[in-house]
Design an enzyme around this catalytic site. Sequence first.
Site, PDB file in Angstrom:
ATOM      1  N   ASN A  52     -26.478  44.994  28.419  1.00 16.68           N
ATOM      2  CA  ASN A  52     -26.401  44.628  27.001  1.00 16.68           C
ATOM      3  C   ASN A  52     -25.248  43.647  26.783  1.00 16.68           C
ATOM      4  O   ASN A  52     -25.300  42.567  27.389  1.00 16.68           O
ATOM      5  CB  ASN A  52     -26.484  45.823  26.043  1.00 16.68           C
ATOM      6  CG  ASN A  52     -25.583  46.999  26.276  1.00 16.68           C
ATOM      7  OD1 ASN A  52     -25.795  47.774  27.185  1.00 16.68           O
ATOM      8  ND2 ASN A  52     -24.577  47.163  25.447  1.00 16.68           N
ATOM      9  N   ASP A  53     -24.270  43.947  25.981  1.00 16.40           N
ATOM     10  CA  ASP A  53     -23.328  42.920  25.510  1.00 16.40           C
ATOM     11  C   ASP A  53     -22.651  42.082  26.615  1.00 16.40           C
ATOM     12  O   ASP A  53     -22.216  42.637  27.628  1.00 16.40           O
ATOM     13  CB  ASP A  53     -22.155  43.558  24.747  1.00 16.40           C
ATOM     14  CG  ASP A  53     -22.565  44.639  23.806  1.00 16.40           C
ATOM     15  OD1 ASP A  53     -23.761  44.873  23.625  1.00 16.40           O
ATOM     16  OD2 ASP A  53     -21.657  45.283  23.252  1.00 16.40           O
TER      17      ASP A  53
ATOM     18  N   ARG B 119     -14.009  50.519  18.717  1.00 13.22           N
ATOM     19  CA  ARG B 119     -14.276  49.931  20.038  1.00 13.22           C
ATOM     20  C   ARG B 119     -14.329  48.404  20.047  1.00 13.22           C
ATOM     21  O   ARG B 119     -14.282  47.766  19.030  1.00 13.22           O
ATOM     22  CB  ARG B 119     -15.610  50.472  20.569  1.00 13.22           C
ATOM     23  CG  ARG B 119     -16.801  50.275  19.649  1.00 13.22           C
ATOM     24  CD  ARG B 119     -18.069  50.833  20.311  1.00 13.22           C
ATOM     25  NE  ARG B 119     -19.202  50.874  19.406  1.00 13.22           N
ATOM     26  CZ  ARG B 119     -19.541  51.925  18.662  1.00 13.22           C
ATOM     27  NH1 ARG B 119     -18.830  53.024  18.708  1.00 13.22           N
ATOM     28  NH2 ARG B 119     -20.597  51.873  17.862  1.00 13.22           N
ATOM     29  N   ASP B 120     -14.472  47.862  21.252  1.00  9.30           N
ATOM     30  CA  ASP B 120     -14.732  46.448  21.524  1.00  9.30           C
ATOM     31  C   ASP B 120     -13.530  45.539  21.240  1.00  9.30           C
ATOM     32  O   ASP B 120     -13.619  44.602  20.420  1.00  9.30           O
ATOM     33  CB  ASP B 120     -15.973  45.955  20.735  1.00  9.30           C
ATOM     34  CG  ASP B 120     -17.165  46.884  20.881  1.00  9.30           C
ATOM     35  OD1 ASP B 120     -17.216  47.606  21.894  1.00  9.30           O
ATOM     36  OD2 ASP B 120     -18.032  46.907  19.990  1.00  9.30           O
TER      37      ASP B 120
ATOM     38  N   GLU C 232     -19.280  46.447  15.023  1.00 11.73           N
ATOM     39  CA  GLU C 232     -19.150  46.342  16.476  1.00 11.73           C
ATOM     40  C   GLU C 232     -18.756  44.915  16.859  1.00 11.73           C
ATOM     41  O   GLU C 232     -19.029  43.950  16.127  1.00 11.73           O
ATOM     42  CB  GLU C 232     -20.485  46.704  17.155  1.00 11.73           C
ATOM     43  CG  GLU C 232     -20.904  48.145  16.935  1.00 11.73           C
ATOM     44  CD  GLU C 232     -22.072  48.576  17.813  1.00 11.73           C
ATOM     45  OE1 GLU C 232     -21.928  49.572  18.531  1.00 11.73           O
ATOM     46  OE2 GLU C 232     -23.135  47.927  17.779  1.00 11.73           O
TER      47      GLU C 232
ATOM     48  N   ASP D 209     -34.904  47.558   6.925  1.00 10.86           N
ATOM     49  CA  ASP D 209     -36.205  47.210   6.343  1.00 10.86           C
ATOM     50  C   ASP D 209     -37.325  47.980   7.045  1.00 10.86           C
ATOM     51  O   ASP D 209     -38.471  47.566   7.040  1.00 10.86           O
ATOM     52  CB  ASP D 209     -36.437  45.694   6.443  1.00 10.86           C
ATOM     53  CG  ASP D 209     -36.384  45.196   7.884  1.00 10.86           C
ATOM     54  OD1 ASP D 209     -36.190  46.022   8.806  1.00 10.86           O
ATOM     55  OD2 ASP D 209     -36.549  43.983   8.108  1.00 10.86           O
TER      56      ASP D 209
END
Length: 443
Positions: free
Chosen positions: A18-19, A154-155, A208, A231
């Site tokens: 992921n990131d 975090r991050d 995040e 949505d």
Amino acid sequence: MDMKTDRIHLKAPGNWINDPNGFIYYKGMYHLFYQYFPYAPQWGTMHWGHAVSRDLVNWEHYGIALFPTKYEDQNGCFSGSAVENDGKLYLYYTGVHYDEIDSDNIHKCPENKFESAQMMICSKDGFSFDNFNGKKVIIPAVMDKKIADRTHTRDPKVWHGKDAWYMVIGSKTEDDRGQLLFYRSKDLMEWELANRVSKETTFGWMWECPDLFKTEGGNVLVLSPMGILKDGKREENHAVCMPVGFDEDTCTVEFSENFQFVDYGLDLYAPQSTIDEDGRRVLIGWMRMPEAVDGNWNGMFCIPRVVERKNTHIYFRVHPSIEQMYTCRINSPIEADEVGYKLVLDLKEGEMLDIGGYKIYRKENRICTDRTDVFAGHMDCRVKLETPEINEGYHLDIYVEKNLIEIFINNGEYVLSNVVYNLGEELYTELSGGLQIYTLDKK
Ligand code: FRU
């Protein structure tokens, strides 16, 4: 050692990514780390995978850089960033420790109850990381709810300011509003809380991967707020950016009411930026994929994008090192290099193109897309996307590869990128103007 390579787009070398993390130009090379679960194509106990490039085009995978070894990061090395000081590479990240272990799956946290500490590890060359002896907890989990959340903090993103080091961390307030924590340090080791900021109106319940940087046109804040778009579709968390004012002495942020999505395809998430070798601000983001490709890898990154701010608008332009690769003119996608191709055109009202099942058309002043036919039946996700209204010019540079289509409108005024599956090779267009197709030069 695993020496898998990627060209143009960095992809999971297998299993799950992921990131992007720790993106930096260091000692003549771009280092790009990433959230990595090395055992299955799904999210789990986070490691940092590592890839290196000389040109932002060709990437070489270097396997695992960080893995859990300490009490504080026993259940994962979450996202973070990199800086260079005195020739050494410093990585900052969030270590997580679960309150309880799910005996059926040790890789997921039961009921999201865990503790987050901010950690650091230093490397003398950017390749060797002493996971056993080199980690340091720089900010233990925050236990005072009035300050921040012990779980959702975090991050860390670190940068050098006028005369000190700064760190911004994503967090939430006690009443569930996104919050930023700013810390300051003289030596990269001891960190002091400088300020906490949040918006008065709710803008997601947790922020995040914050990233705050200066551009020629002013400061830009990039965030990935959780729960910002409810949505009924699968993803509620989205990457946004906005022009802000920032005062370093007090670490106060002047928010603006306007925000943009970093990418209007709403697949891009948790982007991170750094300064490239020529001083440009370059950003890379994770493209979320609802399904593994060929059942064995999930997650890829977008094309590196140059971020510019003009007045209050933020532009994301194709990085020149990528742009200059697509010089070989072809007549049809069938002739393209396996890495993909690029289409260049102007889209007038009433015109459309169909790229192997992916449709792009104009609806008055907006560019719209429809991936219904190339999204493997994932109708719980968003399949029809559109840009905001565009004032003038509908010039498109469309980068196409097997699992990703990135549409740059008016040289990055807006970008709309979508993940796709089983894209066809045929190209059907209804255009009154010209269409150029380019692929990469054979090398
Ligand atoms: C964003 C994120 C980060 C966290 C990481 C965990 O996608 O949730 O906030 O550090 O991923 O993998």
